[in-house]
Design a protein around this motif. Structure first.
Motif: not given
Length: 157
Positions: A104-112
């Motif tokens: 899976a690809r994560f498009s959020g930021s570390d804060a997510d």
């Protein structure tokens, strides 16, 4: 032990925009400095893709809008627990797990990322690592599985 089966399970290799993979350190990890990718059991009748997204959300706090499933491994992977753990995990019903892995690809930021999104949390710490590091970070009895996951998804990371 030979009568025991394998617990149905999903795992997720979550990669960020730099091609690094999410790993978490389990809260119940008392022996060693082991890190793992999100994984967990599949409920009876649950769709595997939905189980992967549920486990990912529970363990990382990642929301569906920040996650795109890219691929599922062609074949499930099995591993056996070490003898000293058989009969102690999962109500003593299983000798190991049969895992279906997803990339899976994560498009959020570390804060997510929110390790406390689910109560109780499973991880106490997390980080992004290079895919090649994964087999060196996991408990020894899962190394073969992690090598296979890295090999299966290498071209897509």
């Amino acid at each position: 032990m030979n009568e025991l089966g394998y617990r149905p399970c999903v795992g997720v290799m979550l990669v960020n925009d730099k091609g690094r993979v999410f790993v978490g350190r389990r809260i119940d990890n008392k022996e060693g400095d082991w890190w793992q990718m999100p994984q967990g059991g599949v409920d009876e009748g649950e769709d595997l893709r939905e189980a992967a997204m549920r486990e990912l959300g529970e363990e990382t706090g990642a929301k569906a809008e920040h996650v795109t499933i890219i691929r599922q491994m062609d074949e499930p992977m099995r591993y056996d627990l070490p003898e000293e753990l058989i009969g102690k995990l999962w109500g003593g019903k299983y000798r190991g797990q049969e895992q279906v892995w997803f990339l899976a690809r994560f498009s959020g930021s570390d804060a997510d990322i929110d390790l406390e999104a689910h109560d109780p949390p499973e991880f106490c710490d997390w980080k992004w690592v290079e895919p090649e590091q994964l087999p060196d970070l996991i408990v020894p009895f899962k190394k073969r599985v992690y090598r296979a996951v890295v090999d299966a998804f290498r071209e897509l990371v």
